[in-house]
Write a protein that holds these residues in place. Sequence first.
Motif, PDB file in Angstrom:
ATOM      1  N   SER A 164      10.395  10.042  -8.198  1.00 32.48           N
ATOM      2  CA  SER A 164      10.675   9.375  -9.466  1.00 32.48           C
ATOM      3  C   SER A 164      11.470   8.119  -9.142  1.00 32.48           C
ATOM      4  CB  SER A 164      11.461  10.282 -10.401  1.00 32.48           C
ATOM      5  OG  SER A 164      12.706  10.569  -9.829  1.00 32.48           O
ATOM      6  N   GLY A 165      11.321   7.168  -9.986  1.00 31.41           N
ATOM      7  CA  GLY A 165      12.095   5.932  -9.824  1.00 31.41           C
ATOM      8  C   GLY A 165      11.739   5.150  -8.577  1.00 31.41           C
ATOM      9  N   VAL A 166      10.472   5.225  -8.126  1.00 33.76           N
ATOM     10  CA  VAL A 166      10.081   4.424  -6.958  1.00 33.76           C
ATOM     11  C   VAL A 166      10.080   2.949  -7.360  1.00 33.76           C
ATOM     12  CG1 VAL A 166       8.220   3.938  -5.304  1.00 33.76           C
ATOM     13  CG2 VAL A 166       8.656   6.277  -6.051  1.00 33.76           C
ATOM     14  N   VAL A 207      -2.398  -7.405  -2.774  1.00 35.52           N
ATOM     15  CA  VAL A 207      -0.948  -7.308  -2.554  1.00 35.52           C
ATOM     16  C   VAL A 207      -0.212  -7.368  -3.887  1.00 35.52           C
ATOM     17  CG1 VAL A 207       1.062  -8.661  -1.741  1.00 35.52           C
ATOM     18  CG2 VAL A 207      -0.847  -8.190  -0.193  1.00 35.52           C
ATOM     19  N   TRP A 208      -0.514  -8.399  -4.683  1.00 36.86           N
ATOM     20  CA  TRP A 208       0.266  -8.609  -5.910  1.00 36.86           C
ATOM     21  C   TRP A 208      -0.185  -7.671  -7.022  1.00 36.86           C
ATOM     22  CZ3 TRP A 208       4.684 -10.388  -4.812  1.00 36.86           C
ATOM     23  CH2 TRP A 208       4.827 -11.204  -3.698  1.00 36.86           C
ATOM     24  N   ARG A 209      -1.451  -7.237  -6.980  1.00 39.39           N
ATOM     25  CA  ARG A 209      -1.934  -6.243  -7.941  1.00 39.39           C
ATOM     26  C   ARG A 209      -1.156  -4.936  -7.772  1.00 39.39           C
ATOM     27  NH1 ARG A 209      -2.401  -4.538 -12.166  1.00 39.39           N
ATOM     28  NH2 ARG A 209      -3.218  -2.433 -12.320  1.00 39.39           N
ATOM     29  N   ARG A 210      -0.987  -4.522  -6.515  1.00 37.56           N
ATOM     30  CA  ARG A 210      -0.292  -3.256  -6.259  1.00 37.56           C
ATOM     31  C   ARG A 210       1.152  -3.287  -6.750  1.00 37.56           C
ATOM     32  NH1 ARG A 210      -2.228  -3.129  -0.033  1.00 37.56           N
ATOM     33  NH2 ARG A 210      -4.430  -2.694  -0.395  1.00 37.56           N
ATOM     34  N   LEU A 211       1.690  -4.504  -6.853  1.00 36.95           N
ATOM     35  CA  LEU A 211       3.071  -4.614  -7.332  1.00 36.95           C
ATOM     36  C   LEU A 211       3.118  -4.802  -8.842  1.00 36.95           C
ATOM     37  CD1 LEU A 211       4.713  -6.748  -4.496  1.00 36.95           C
ATOM     38  CD2 LEU A 211       4.517  -4.272  -4.736  1.00 36.95           C
ATOM     39  N   GLU A 259       0.848  -1.196   0.000  1.00 35.98           N
ATOM     40  CA  GLU A 259       0.000   0.000   0.000  1.00 35.98           C
ATOM     41  C   GLU A 259       0.891   1.256   0.000  1.00 35.98           C
ATOM     42  OE1 GLU A 259      -2.890   0.569  -0.735  1.00 35.98           O
ATOM     43  OE2 GLU A 259      -3.467   2.458   0.169  1.00 35.98           O
ATOM     44  N   LEU A 260       1.973   1.202   0.773  1.00 43.65           N
ATOM     45  CA  LEU A 260       2.890   2.349   0.778  1.00 43.65           C
ATOM     46  C   LEU A 260       3.479   2.562  -0.612  1.00 43.65           C
ATOM     47  CD1 LEU A 260       4.848   1.971   4.152  1.00 43.65           C
ATOM     48  CD2 LEU A 260       3.183   3.731   3.522  1.00 43.65           C
ATOM     49  N   TYR A 261       3.853   1.458  -1.240  1.00 42.53           N
ATOM     50  CA  TYR A 261       4.425   1.524  -2.598  1.00 42.53           C
ATOM     51  C   TYR A 261       3.409   2.142  -3.557  1.00 42.53           C
ATOM     52  CZ  TYR A 261       6.141  -0.240  -7.098  1.00 42.53           C
ATOM     53  OH  TYR A 261       6.567  -0.359  -8.396  1.00 42.53           O
ATOM     54  N   HIS A 262       2.170   1.647  -3.440  1.00 40.08           N
ATOM     55  CA  HIS A 262       1.109   2.160  -4.314  1.00 40.08           C
ATOM     56  C   HIS A 262       0.881   3.653  -4.073  1.00 40.08           C
ATOM     57  CE1 HIS A 262      -2.725   2.640  -6.299  1.00 40.08           C
ATOM     58  NE2 HIS A 262      -3.187   3.146  -5.169  1.00 40.08           N
ATOM     59  N   ARG A 263       0.832   4.032  -2.795  1.00 41.23           N
ATOM     60  CA  ARG A 263       0.553   5.449  -2.492  1.00 41.23           C
ATOM     61  C   ARG A 263       1.686   6.344  -2.967  1.00 41.23           C
ATOM     62  NH1 ARG A 263      -1.790   6.340   3.345  1.00 41.23           N
ATOM     63  NH2 ARG A 263      -2.305   8.326   2.384  1.00 41.23           N
ATOM     64  N   ALA A 264       2.903   5.843  -2.840  1.00 39.15           N
ATOM     65  CA  ALA A 264       4.044   6.637  -3.313  1.00 39.15           C
ATOM     66  C   ALA A 264       3.873   6.939  -4.793  1.00 39.15           C
ATOM     67  CB  ALA A 264       5.349   5.884  -3.057  1.00 39.15           C
TER      68      ALA A 264
END
Length: 487
Positions: free
Chosen positions: A90-92, A207-211, A73-78
């Motif tokens: 950039s480049g997250v 989880v895997w969708r967000r990635l 979720e943090l990755y997605h929000r970033a």
Amino acid sequence: MTNDKAAATADSFDVIVIGGGPAGYPTAIRAAQNGLKVACIDEWKNHDGSAAFGGTCLNAGCIPSKALLESTELYHRAQAEFAAHGIRTSGVEMDVAAMQKRKSAIVRGMTQGILALFKGAGVTPLQGHGRLLRAQQVEFTPNEGGKRTLSARHVVLATGSVPVELKVAPFDGTRIIDSWGALELAAVPKRLGVIGAGVIGLELGSVWRRLGAQVTVLEALPDFLAIADQQLAREALKALKKTGLDIRMGARVTGAAVKGKEVAVTWLDAQNAAAGEQSLTVDTLIVAVGRRPFTDGLLADGTGVAVDERGFIKVDDHCRTGVEGVWAVGDVVRGPMLAHKGKEEGVMVADLIAGRYGHTNYEVIPSVIYTAPEIAWVGLTEEQVKKSGRPYKTGVFPFLASGRARAMEAAGGFAKVIADKADDTILGVHIIGPMAGELIAEAVLAMEYSASAEDLQRTIHAHPTLSEAVHEAALAADRRAIDSLNR
Ligand code: FAD
Ligand code: NAD
């Protein structure tokens, strides 16, 4: 060794708990707090062969799934939300290995914590297999081998549950996997199939969708989240589809075959039977169609403990099996398969054994689905209340009208209160939105104390907080909400 001889040399306890998951380990701790001599037997082994207390929940369920949900979720929000706050990124990138390492460290810390709790409470941890020989006698086979017969005045069975396997899509551990496998993936599958749009399918699919995985969820039933309030379910379906989950309802899977590095899944679409068998090719297939109670190797012949047609150990409202001194708690008995339900049953049993008061209020068990938005509820759905014929009123407050939710960039969803029209008793609360899983605790407490909607209305909620949504939803039940249009 004859049974008599075994009894003569047996280690003896007041209480033996078989199973050290979230139902079993709290039973053991509370029993020890009650001054009893307690042992807890658990056979769980992780993939690296290490033994660990904590059962499904800590090792392969609640805790690792929430760790991955938080990271992703943090990755997605970033990526998706930071820009709205004016944060330029950039480049997250996601380092899946680091994410998994963090998750494993949390799991290790939590499971080792149980040993520390046992030590503090004076519970004897026994790692290995437990088998009920007869009331008051348990055979213990330690992980390192050998056998001991133990005796106890009371035995509590807390052996939990395991994933249901589908005949048409048997697990192969690599391409067709269960929820534990889905928590351990080392890389993001490009195409992920999920059978079952239940709690696990939605959480792990997210989880895997967000990635970045392309996720297709096949659900046999026509109604999404059929056990939930359908206004909530409709909102959830809309929101989750928006996250990119491709959820197909009325999809009955007919087969899944591993072909090299792919899985070919076939299914029938109930809404379009004329189309015949549909097919889908994925890299990984998660089967999440429910769990079944686990009693393999638990009961010797003639214990008298009865198991129902679905494999659940039969118990009464106080988790008594009907065999004097034998109790059962958690996923292995009827009721929702939830960690907090098992914990409450365990504590109740440990108190009853000690001659204290013990009770589990099955009417007020909260459910939480940790997707984004979060989904949580307690009590009756509107459909259940309607069916009962009881006159009722509902109040809904949208998070769009919550200053805090807007500040959080999370203004989707709503809180809904259902109350009896005549005496105002709160019958159910349903929330979809930010921190719904935390917000529901207020509703649980209110219902535990048989509160009325007016009680919630007259309770001061700090401003600006998300909890105001529950307050306003209670007000809306009487068309007295201040911050919304009372629709
Ligand atoms: P278990 O946790 O299954 O523990 C039983 C233990 O008994 C195991 O360690 C097992 O090895 C041991 N055992 C079995 N037989 C024997 C034997 N004969 N001898 C010795 N040991 C034995 N619930 C929630 O409330 N919230 C969540 O967020 C949540 N997330 C989940 C996510 C996933 C992916 C999964 C799979 C489940 C989740 N659950 C969640 C459900 C939750 O994990 C279960 O409801 C809970 O673990 C049940 O507790 P239990 O103690 O009854 O059984
Ligand atoms: P579930 O019962 O929540 O969902 C299973 C879904 O699979 C259902 O919607 C069902 O209709 C569908 N299904 C069944 N057979 C099917 C088939 N052949 N084809 C397509 N769909 C099919 O079960 P789950 O998601 O596996 O979770 C198991 C248990 O673990 C649940 O009881 C749940 O309470 C618990 N759990 C809780 C949490 C939480 O509290 N957040 C998280 C994960 C798991």
